[in-house]
Design an enzyme around this catalytic site. Structure first.
Site, PDB file in Angstrom:
ATOM      1  N   GLU A 254       0.857  -1.194   0.000  1.00 21.93           N
ATOM      2  CA  GLU A 254       0.000   0.000   0.000  1.00 21.93           C
ATOM      3  C   GLU A 254       0.883   1.231   0.000  1.00 21.93           C
ATOM      4  O   GLU A 254       1.036   1.934   1.003  1.00 21.93           O
ATOM      5  CB  GLU A 254      -0.979  -0.071   1.164  1.00 21.93           C
ATOM      6  CG  GLU A 254      -1.907  -1.270   0.988  1.00 21.93           C
ATOM      7  CD  GLU A 254      -3.058  -1.333   1.967  1.00 21.93           C
ATOM      8  OE1 GLU A 254      -3.480  -0.280   2.460  1.00 21.93           O
ATOM      9  OE2 GLU A 254      -3.539  -2.453   2.221  1.00 21.93           O
TER      10      GLU A 254
ATOM     11  N   HIS B 229     -16.452 -11.696   7.288  1.00 25.85           N
ATOM     12  CA  HIS B 229     -15.229 -10.891   7.358  1.00 25.85           C
ATOM     13  C   HIS B 229     -14.322 -11.395   8.466  1.00 25.85           C
ATOM     14  O   HIS B 229     -14.754 -11.571   9.599  1.00 25.85           O
ATOM     15  CB  HIS B 229     -15.570  -9.414   7.594  1.00 25.85           C
ATOM     16  CG  HIS B 229     -14.352  -8.540   7.583  1.00 25.85           C
ATOM     17  ND1 HIS B 229     -14.007  -7.712   8.621  1.00 25.85           N
ATOM     18  CD2 HIS B 229     -13.372  -8.397   6.652  1.00 25.85           C
ATOM     19  CE1 HIS B 229     -12.866  -7.092   8.324  1.00 25.85           C
ATOM     20  NE2 HIS B 229     -12.475  -7.489   7.137  1.00 25.85           N
ATOM     21  N   HIS B 230     -13.058 -11.655   8.114  1.00 28.65           N
ATOM     22  CA  HIS B 230     -12.058 -12.085   9.086  1.00 28.65           C
ATOM     23  C   HIS B 230     -10.917 -11.087   9.093  1.00 28.65           C
ATOM     24  O   HIS B 230      -9.967 -11.224   8.312  1.00 28.65           O
ATOM     25  CB  HIS B 230     -11.485 -13.460   8.714  1.00 28.65           C
ATOM     26  CG  HIS B 230     -12.468 -14.584   8.797  1.00 28.65           C
ATOM     27  ND1 HIS B 230     -12.135 -15.878   8.446  1.00 28.65           N
ATOM     28  CD2 HIS B 230     -13.761 -14.623   9.204  1.00 28.65           C
ATOM     29  CE1 HIS B 230     -13.194 -16.666   8.628  1.00 28.65           C
ATOM     30  NE2 HIS B 230     -14.200 -15.920   9.075  1.00 28.65           N
TER      31      HIS B 230
ATOM     32  N   HIS C  67      -7.429  -9.039   1.792  1.00 29.83           N
ATOM     33  CA  HIS C  67      -6.804  -7.718   1.943  1.00 29.83           C
ATOM     34  C   HIS C  67      -5.480  -7.884   2.681  1.00 29.83           C
ATOM     35  O   HIS C  67      -5.293  -8.835   3.436  1.00 29.83           O
ATOM     36  CB  HIS C  67      -7.745  -6.764   2.672  1.00 29.83           C
ATOM     37  CG  HIS C  67      -8.766  -6.192   1.743  1.00 29.83           C
ATOM     38  ND1 HIS C  67      -9.011  -4.850   1.619  1.00 29.83           N
ATOM     39  CD2 HIS C  67      -9.567  -6.813   0.838  1.00 29.83           C
ATOM     40  CE1 HIS C  67      -9.930  -4.663   0.685  1.00 29.83           C
ATOM     41  NE2 HIS C  67     -10.297  -5.836   0.199  1.00 29.83           N
TER      42      HIS C  67
ATOM     43  N   GLU D  59      -9.909   2.810   0.568  1.00 34.14           N
ATOM     44  CA  GLU D  59      -9.872   3.209   1.972  1.00 34.14           C
ATOM     45  C   GLU D  59      -8.960   4.418   2.217  1.00 34.14           C
ATOM     46  O   GLU D  59      -9.263   5.266   3.062  1.00 34.14           O
ATOM     47  CB  GLU D  59      -9.437   2.035   2.845  1.00 34.14           C
ATOM     48  CG  GLU D  59      -8.068   1.501   2.484  1.00 34.14           C
ATOM     49  CD  GLU D  59      -7.624   0.309   3.339  1.00 34.14           C
ATOM     50  OE1 GLU D  59      -8.265   0.013   4.350  1.00 34.14           O
ATOM     51  OE2 GLU D  59      -6.607  -0.322   2.984  1.00 34.14           O
TER      52      GLU D  59
HETATM   53  C1  NOJ Z   1      -7.881  -3.010   5.776  1.00 35.65           C
HETATM   54  C2  NOJ Z   1      -8.752  -3.432   4.618  1.00 35.65           C
HETATM   55  O1  NOJ Z   1      -8.123  -3.130   3.403  1.00 35.65           O
HETATM   56  C3  NOJ Z   1     -10.070  -2.729   4.734  1.00 35.65           C
HETATM   57  O2  NOJ Z   1     -10.900  -3.041   3.632  1.00 35.65           O
HETATM   58  C4  NOJ Z   1     -10.732  -3.121   6.035  1.00 35.65           C
HETATM   59  O3  NOJ Z   1     -11.895  -2.362   6.195  1.00 35.65           O
HETATM   60  C5  NOJ Z   1      -9.810  -2.839   7.225  1.00 35.65           C
HETATM   61  N1  NOJ Z   1      -8.508  -3.378   7.019  1.00 35.65           N
HETATM   62  C6  NOJ Z   1     -10.386  -3.434   8.502  1.00 35.65           C
HETATM   63  O4  NOJ Z   1     -10.441  -4.819   8.395  1.00 35.65           O
HETATM   64 CA    CA Z   2      -5.817  -2.372   3.084  1.00 35.73          CA
END
Ligand code: NOJ
Ligand code: CA
Length: 678
Positions: A174, A380-381, A449, A474
């Site tokens: 990132e 979601h994990h 992610h 994000e």
């Molecule tokens: C980073 C992820 O890229 C994002 O999509 C997620 O909302 C946050 N972590 C929290 O899990």
């Molecule tokens: Ca991320």
């Protein structure tokens, strides 16, 4: 699916080791000098493309139960023992992808080497019309175990080539892209994309089939007669070892170099997939592309929280509302982040529980409601990168999710891996692989992610559907964000490796609905209070087409879509495309892409800082048919900085003989749906 496999003569009598692409335009030569140093070089279109570059390793070998390893240099001292040529040409299909049907056609040359310390190494080269790859197959007969201390693969191209890459980093992708002459790149993560100074050739260095090895980055090690020279760097274990193997053999991932005459040739190439193993799953009917929305942007913009408090996003009530919205808008999936216990520990112990919902999230009720409405829930994990904690729960968590009816899971690794491990080292690569295999055993598809980079594993495990692995949406919620140039660089860099879950489609580009909300609390240190999406609204729409993901998200909060005329594009969009073609573009400048799903076509074009008008021949449409084109364009006064939300929607009847004028504002874009006219 046929294949012609044929072995023919070994190297010619003068000892040359050479293999050409099926169209003859790329020629790869291998040479061994008098001290047994082995190198490769590649010509493309009759000119030197990859300059002579060495191959090798520094190894440690354990033998005969002795505790101390023997150090062996495999940088020279090689003898060529064999050179075998084969070729392949077959067509294969995948359950989803930019293109469902792919031709795999290459010529192969396997060079057998015997080296110091009793090592036997095969370097397998495959040359395609769109580039080449090679991998090492290393054996040390009789060894108890092996350690790679360094891989010495060199890459060398013209130093004055323009290039696009992110810096090398073994923990994150990132990062902002840099456009630099190749000779000025100090280090880089792959894909590293470049264009020769005369713009005649484009290339991109990456890797394929990263299964049990650390990731490779490139480190500059000087210039040589106008060439930039790089050496492979591998993400280390905490003790400095790069890769460790029980037993006496291992294979590296493929080291890949895509080659094109136009920038979009790289985008249209299937080289990475073609260098992966065929599908390992007997049944893939359960793996389905889809569009999704979710309880997500509210947390990133600071008006909701992941943890259970008065601003909790993932409540039962909110979840039902999102399911209703999805069902009413032809959207097949929803994700609810912050549904499970453990978010209080995020950034601390990272002890998430993957089967315990928060008290205000009635998981049984939510799942039942989703089932009734025909909507898929993406579990979601967030692991916080606490890999041991995740692995302890892995089998049970996936079994539980399957029993609950969750057929997709988004994972995340936001945090440092315990024990001094790098997120991109062999330890983590093994973990990511284990998750893919566990998920497959439970018929669950993944959206990863903070992943290990995509290297085409999706061919073998098509449940590995999409990954982040670059700065995504994000960042626009809580930092200076991603500039327009980021969007027109991603397709030529990160996306060459595979799909990306960028999560485009924020309509409230200036974050008006959250910026002034009394609920908003700053939660991220990079948040200066002036974040926004740095494109026009039409560009966000076009990104649904341009930034390929088989799980494609409309990432804004649903209240910003309700009643918005431009949201019709997402309703009509189909994430399950059959065929794609990148039409035109230059890294960092612009790109236009078309995809076909059934009898509809979707065109997406985006530009960087410069406004741009493209003339797009519609010859991709079926000839002799009329189409109703619905065009989502930048308004005449649109500009990403000053007037990002000005857009128009218009319609016209077109056919494959027409040329469409696509006018884009600075930081803008255009998206078009072509419906067959009845
Ligand atoms: C980073 C992820 O890229 C994002 O999509 C997620 O909302 C946050 N972590 C929290 O899990
Ligand atoms: Ca991320």
């Amino acid at each position: 699916m046929l294949a012609a496999v044929m072995a023919f003569a070994a190297c010619n009598s003068s000892g040359d080791m050479s293999v050409a692409s099926p169209d003859g335009k790329i020629v790869l030569d291998v040479a061994a000098d008098s001290s047994g140093v082995v190198s490769y070089r590649a010509m493309a279109d009759g000119r030197q493309f990859a300059r002579p570059s060495g191959l090798g390793f520094d190894m440690e070998v354990f033998r005969n139960g002795v505790a101390e390893p023997e150090k062996v240099s495999l940088n020279g001292g090689f003898k060529v023992t064999s050179c075998r040529h084969t070729r392949q040409d077959y067509v294969w299909t995948q359950p989803w992808g930019e293109n469902k049907t792919i031709r795999c056609r290459y010529n192969e040359m396997a060079v057998g080497l015997s080296g110091n310390g009793g090592f036997l190494v095969t370097v397998r080269f495959r040359v395609f019309d769109d580039g080449f790859g090679f991998r090492y197959e290393v054996e040390c007969p009789g060894a108890d175990s092996l350690r790679v201390m360094a891989e010495k693969t060199m890459f060398s191209f013209d130093a004055d080539a323009d290039s696009w890459s992110i810096p090398a980093n073994f923990d994150t992708y990132e990062l902002d892209y840099r456009a630099l002459p190749l000779g000025e790149v100090p280090d880089a993560n792959t894909p590293v994309t470049f264009r020769t100074a005369d713009r005649a050739l484009y290339g991109s260095v990456h890797e394929a089939a990263l299964e049990d090895y650390p990731e490779m980055t490139l480190t500059a090690c000087g210039r040589n007669a106008g060439a930039a020279v790089f050496e492979s760097s591998l993400a280390p274990w905490p003790d400095g070892v790069k890769a460790r193997f029980a037993g006496s053999s291992f294979k590296t991932p493929w080291r890949t170099v895509q080659v094109g005459r136009r920038a979009v040739d790289l985008v249209n190439s299937a080289l990475i997939l073609n260098l992966n193993e065929p599908c390992a799953l007997e049944d893939t009917d359960w793996i389905k592309p889809m569009k999704y929305v979710g309880i997500w942007w509210g947390m990133h913009t600071g008006v909701q929280t992941w943890k259970m408090d008065e601003r909790h996003g993932a409540t039962t009530e909110n979840a039902l509302e999102y399911i209703d919205f999805a069902a009413a808008n032809n959207i097949q999936g929803v994700v609810f982040e912050g549904w499970n216990e453990g978010w209080e520990s995020w950034g601390g112990m990272q002890s998430f529980d993957f089967t315990k919902p928060y008290a205000d999230f009635d998981v049984a009720k939510v799942m039942e409601y989703a089932r009734e409405k025909g909507v898929s829930v993406i579990g979601h994990h967030e692991t916080g990168a606490n890999i041991p904690n995740y692995e302890r729960q892995l089998e049970y968590a996936y079994e539980w999710s399957q029993d609950m009816g969750m057929h997709y899971i988004k994972t995340g690794y936001a945090g440092g891996v315990p024990g001094g491990h790098k997120r991109h080292g062999q330890y983590a690569v093994r973990h990511y692989r284990k998750v893919v295999e566990t998920a497959a055993a439970h018929e669950i598809s993944l959206d990863v992610h903070e992943p290990i980079k995509e290297t085409g594993i999706r061919r073998t495990y098509p449940n590995m559907m999409t990954l982040e692995g670059a700065k995504g949406m994000e960042w626009n919620a809580w930092s200076a964000g991603n500039p327009p140039v980021h969007y027109v660089t991603l397709p030529f860099t990160r996306l060459l490796s595979g799909p990306m879950d960028y999560t485009p489609g924020v309509f409230d580009v200036l974050l008006e609905s959250t910026k002034h909300s009394p609920l908003r609390q700053k939660w991220n240190g990079l948040d200066r209070g002036d974040s926004r999406v740095n494109t026009t609204l039409a560009c966000q729409i076009a990104c649904w087409v341009v930034l390929y993901s088989p799980l494609q998200m409309a990432s804004d909060m649903i209240e910003n879509y309700e009643g918005h005329p431009a949201f019709q594009f997402f309703r009509d969009f189909d994430a399950d495309c059959d065929w794609s073609r990148a039409l035109d573009g230059e890294p960092g400048e612009f790109i236009s892409v078309v995809r076909r799903a059934g009898d509809r076509y979707f065109l997406g074009a985006i530009t960087g800082d410069s406004p741009r008008t493209l003339q797009v021949p519609l010859d991709f449409l079926e000839s002799g048919k009329e189409y109703r084109a619905v065009i989502y364009a930048d308004g005449p006064d649109a500009d990403w900085k000053t007037n990002p939300c000005s857009y128009t929607i218009s319609e016209m009847t077109v056919s494959s003989d027409d040329v469409l004028e696509v006018k884009m504002a600075s930081g803008g874009g255009q998206a078009v749906v072509f419906f067959p006219a009845c």
